[in-house]
Design an enzyme around this catalytic site. Structure first.
Site, PDB file in Angstrom:
ATOM      1  N   LYS A  35       0.848  -1.201   0.000  1.00  0.00           N
ATOM      2  CA  LYS A  35       0.000   0.000   0.000  1.00  0.00           C
ATOM      3  C   LYS A  35       0.884   1.252   0.000  1.00  0.00           C
ATOM      4  O   LYS A  35       0.665   2.187  -0.774  1.00  0.00           O
ATOM      5  CB  LYS A  35      -0.917   0.009   1.239  1.00  0.00           C
ATOM      6  CG  LYS A  35      -1.942  -1.111   1.222  1.00  0.00           C
ATOM      7  CD  LYS A  35      -2.871  -1.052   2.430  1.00  0.00           C
ATOM      8  CE  LYS A  35      -3.910  -2.160   2.335  1.00  0.00           C
ATOM      9  NZ  LYS A  35      -4.767  -2.246   3.535  1.00  0.00           N
ATOM     10  N   LEU A 152     -17.796   9.735   5.906  1.00  0.00           N
ATOM     11  CA  LEU A 152     -17.759   9.704   4.436  1.00  0.00           C
ATOM     12  C   LEU A 152     -18.366   8.431   3.864  1.00  0.00           C
ATOM     13  O   LEU A 152     -18.410   7.392   4.515  1.00  0.00           O
ATOM     14  CB  LEU A 152     -16.323   9.870   3.923  1.00  0.00           C
ATOM     15  CG  LEU A 152     -15.273   8.784   4.196  1.00  0.00           C
ATOM     16  CD1 LEU A 152     -15.414   7.575   3.289  1.00  0.00           C
ATOM     17  CD2 LEU A 152     -13.892   9.379   4.018  1.00  0.00           C
ATOM     18  N   CYS A 291     -19.015  -0.950   6.186  1.00  0.00           N
ATOM     19  CA  CYS A 291     -19.465  -0.232   7.383  1.00  0.00           C
ATOM     20  C   CYS A 291     -20.782  -0.743   7.973  1.00  0.00           C
ATOM     21  O   CYS A 291     -20.803  -1.218   9.112  1.00  0.00           O
ATOM     22  CB  CYS A 291     -19.591   1.255   7.080  1.00  0.00           C
ATOM     23  SG  CYS A 291     -17.999   1.989   6.718  1.00  0.00           S
ATOM     24  N   LYS A 294     -21.004  -4.345   9.536  1.00  0.00           N
ATOM     25  CA  LYS A 294     -20.078  -4.442  10.667  1.00  0.00           C
ATOM     26  C   LYS A 294     -20.533  -3.553  11.831  1.00  0.00           C
ATOM     27  O   LYS A 294     -20.477  -3.970  12.993  1.00  0.00           O
ATOM     28  CB  LYS A 294     -18.708  -3.991  10.149  1.00  0.00           C
ATOM     29  CG  LYS A 294     -17.643  -3.759  11.162  1.00  0.00           C
ATOM     30  CD  LYS A 294     -16.326  -3.467  10.481  1.00  0.00           C
ATOM     31  CE  LYS A 294     -16.184  -2.077   9.930  1.00  0.00           C
ATOM     32  NZ  LYS A 294     -15.900  -1.029  10.872  1.00  0.00           N
TER      33      LYS A 294
HETATM   34  C1  UDX Z   1     -21.930   4.422   5.003  1.00  0.00           C
HETATM   35  C2  UDX Z   1     -22.454   5.762   5.572  1.00  0.00           C
HETATM   36  O1  UDX Z   1     -23.360   6.357   4.623  1.00  0.00           O
HETATM   37  C3  UDX Z   1     -21.298   6.703   5.884  1.00  0.00           C
HETATM   38  O2  UDX Z   1     -21.796   7.883   6.504  1.00  0.00           O
HETATM   39  C4  UDX Z   1     -20.339   5.967   6.836  1.00  0.00           C
HETATM   40  O3  UDX Z   1     -19.222   6.800   7.109  1.00  0.00           O
HETATM   41  C5  UDX Z   1     -19.876   4.655   6.244  1.00  0.00           C
HETATM   42  O4  UDX Z   1     -21.010   3.845   5.923  1.00  0.00           O
HETATM   43  P1  UDX Z   1     -21.058   3.557   2.639  1.00  0.00           P
HETATM   44  O5  UDX Z   1     -20.889   2.220   3.285  1.00  0.00           O
HETATM   45  O6  UDX Z   1     -19.982   4.083   1.767  1.00  0.00           O
HETATM   46  O7  UDX Z   1     -21.301   4.687   3.764  1.00  0.00           O
HETATM   47  O8  UDX Z   1     -22.358   3.463   1.733  1.00  0.00           O
HETATM   48  P2  UDX Z   1     -23.821   4.076   1.644  1.00  0.00           P
HETATM   49  O9  UDX Z   1     -23.913   4.947   0.453  1.00  0.00           O
HETATM   50  O10 UDX Z   1     -24.261   4.656   2.920  1.00  0.00           O
HETATM   51  O11 UDX Z   1     -24.645   2.740   1.341  1.00  0.00           O
HETATM   52  C6  UDX Z   1     -24.573   1.608   2.206  1.00  0.00           C
HETATM   53  C7  UDX Z   1     -25.343   0.441   1.649  1.00  0.00           C
HETATM   54  O12 UDX Z   1     -26.747   0.657   1.756  1.00  0.00           O
HETATM   55  C8  UDX Z   1     -25.104   0.138   0.167  1.00  0.00           C
HETATM   56  O13 UDX Z   1     -25.011  -1.274   0.015  1.00  0.00           O
HETATM   57  C9  UDX Z   1     -26.317   0.682  -0.543  1.00  0.00           C
HETATM   58  O14 UDX Z   1     -26.591   0.023  -1.749  1.00  0.00           O
HETATM   59  C10 UDX Z   1     -27.389   0.411   0.507  1.00  0.00           C
HETATM   60  N1  UDX Z   1     -28.556   1.314   0.424  1.00  0.00           N
HETATM   61  C11 UDX Z   1     -28.425   2.642   0.673  1.00  0.00           C
HETATM   62  C12 UDX Z   1     -29.812   0.774   0.145  1.00  0.00           C
HETATM   63  O15 UDX Z   1     -29.956  -0.440  -0.062  1.00  0.00           O
HETATM   64  N2  UDX Z   1     -30.898   1.607   0.150  1.00  0.00           N
HETATM   65  C13 UDX Z   1     -30.805   2.945   0.394  1.00  0.00           C
HETATM   66  O16 UDX Z   1     -31.845   3.624   0.382  1.00  0.00           O
HETATM   67  C14 UDX Z   1     -29.521   3.481   0.657  1.00  0.00           C
END
Ligand code: UDX
Length: 461
Positions: A35, A152, A291, A294
């Site tokens: 990395k 984020l 995220c 977990k």
């Molecule tokens: C998330 C949080 O949004 C962020 O604030 C935190 O710091 C880390 O975890 P991330 O894991 O990058 O971020 O993805 P996110 O865009 O939040 O989506 C998470 C999951 O939920 C994805 O698998 C997405 O497809 C799903 N999702 C999201 C849905 O199934 N339906 C929705 O309405 C929104």
């Protein structure tokens, strides 16, 4: 300032690159040599919109210094950001080995007055334990420990780190807290410059702001100062609440499937209540990534450890994990039965990333293959990572192109709503199929248009 960032994942590398862009001297530390080598060459070792440009700038300017050496990395640091991984442990809680190792390794070399800032998602109580470790490792050093969780999203990590919704800083040293608020304000002031320099972020920023995600108000309005424990809980509770909204929508989709209602219409109506809001109420394959799964599991574990009932959080998790099986059943209801051939579009846990951790799309491929279907799948970014985490099986193969997904398929499933799949002219691909059937597992395609081409179904609509 001299700043050290420990851990070069989505949180750490993005922060390091932005801080170096703001003119600070930033040592980014990781324990994985490959990395650090990649970052030294001026690029990120994972895909994230706009990040390569920033890393390159940091390396070329000499402000960003990747290193494996803790002593070199932290000895002059005024601030030490902690952003190492906190994976799920065997008991479902967070495995904090990396956090405590990083704290102990850095504590050996810090100077008096160093401020530690925890950015990783950790259970409440981690800060107290970390402070004990620092005192035990380096009894004479004067330090401050703060918790400032990162919110984020993957796919928009750079923009989310420049313009944050809120900046939470927990701890008991007001002067140190102000330093962190000031630092993040400095980053936010670079927003126009960075988005001008990086057209793809600019494009995203326009959509982002037009979508109304961007909040009005001054920077100060977004600063939240709390005690250490509250800051730790804010992050975990935010993620679990968002996960709860998604599981709620998926549960409603199952009701809609029974009565012929349309979950998108239902959620549009529900979401117009300003107290509820429309975001994160999109039914689909469920949440995945590094995220939500977990963090929900971690909150269940730490809640139970405190002797508090965690059944609400458990339901959110269980419903999510059963969503893939629910889709397999829906496919069977379309009379698409094993051993027919199913093509899957999308592997990443969501669009805009190559991340496949706990990806519902990959889990769906595995589940279909194990049910006896002949599965082929593709993705614009995530094939290589999928191959590592979900190796090919007897009935499950990766293909490079959309054409190969459709060729001789009895059914195609949209599993990750990449823009290129949302905007595909499906009429051009359907003829290559053996049987023209399509399942939209992300509820993002126009049902009417799709029904003109395919025998079509989706979730609760
Ligand atoms: C998330 C949080 O949004 C962020 O604030 C935190 O710091 C880390 O975890 P991330 O894991 O990058 O971020 O993805 P996110 O865009 O939040 O989506 C998470 C999951 O939920 C994805 O698998 C997405 O497809 C799903 N999702 C999201 C849905 O199934 N339906 C929705 O309405 C929104």
């Amino acid at each position: 300032m001299n700043i050290s960032v420990i851990g070069t994942g989505y949180v750490g590398l993005t922060l390091s690159a932005l801080l170096s862009k703001a003119g600070h001297k930033v040592h980014c530390i990781d324990v994985v040599p490959e990395k650090i080598e990649t970052i030294k060459q001026g690029k990120s070792y994972f895909y994230e919109l706009g990040l390569d440009n920033l890393v390159k700038f940091g390396i070329d300017s000499g402000n960003l210094i990747p290193t494996l050496d803790y002593e070199e990395g932290v000895k002059d640091a005024d601030l030490v950001f902690l952003s190492v991984g906190t994976p799920s442990g065997e008991d479902g809680g967070w495995d904090l080995t990396y956090v405590y190792d990083a704290v102990a390794s850095a504590a050996k070399y810090i100077k008096d007055g160093t401020i530690f800032i925890q950015r990783s998602t950790v259970p409440v109580g981690t800060g107290k334990r970390a402070m004990v470790i620092i005192k035990e490792t380096n009894p004479d050093v004067k330090f401050t420990y703060l918790s400032s969780p990162e919110f984020l999203r993957e796919g928009s990590a750079v923009l989310d780190s420049i313009i944050q919704d809120r900046i939470v800083v927990g701890g008991d040293n007001d002067e140190a807290k102000q330093k962190i608020f000031d630092l993040f304000e400095e980053i936010e002031r670079m927003a126009d410059k960075i988005t001008e320099e990086t057209p793809e972020i600019h494009e995203y920023a326009c959509t982002y702001i037009m979508n109304g995600d961007h909040k009005e108000g001054t920077f100060k309005d977004k600063c939240v100062s709390t005690c250490l424990e509250s800051a730790e809980l804010i992050k975990v509770c935010s993620n679990t609440f968002l996960a709860t909204k998604i599981s709620f929508a998926n549960n409603v989709a199952r009701v809609c499937d029974q009565v012929g209602a349309n979950v998108n219409e239902v959620m549009n109506g529900v979401g117009l209540d300003r107290r509820i809001g429309r975001s994160f109420l999109y039914a689909g394959l469920g949440f995945g990534g590094g995220c939500f799964p977990k963090d929900v599991k971690g909150l269940i574990r730490s809640t139970e450890d405190l002797g508090v009932d965690a059944s609400l959080f458990q339901q959110v998790y269980d419903l999510n994990m059963s969503q893939v099986e629910y889709v397999v059943e829906q496919v069977k209801d379309m009379d698409i039965l094993p051993p027919t051939r199913i093509g899957v579009l999308g592997l990443a846990f969501k669009p805009g990333t190559s991340d496949v951790r706990v990806s519902p799309a990959c889990r769906l491929c595995q589940s279909l293959a194990r049910a006896g279907y002949d599965v082929v799948a593709t993705d614009p970014q995530a094939i290589e990572e999928s191959k590592k985490d979900y190796p090919e099986e007897k009935n499950f193969k990766y293909v490079e192109t959309t054409e190969e997904v459709f060729k001789d398929a009895d059914l195609v499933i949209l599993a990750t709503e990449w823009p290129e799949y949302k905007n595909l002219d499906y009429s051009k691909y359907a003829d290559a199929m053996k049987n023209k059937a399509f399942f939209d597992a992300r509820n993002c395609l126009d049902r009417k248009k799709m029904e003109e081409i395919f025998k079509f179904d989706n979730l609760g609509a």
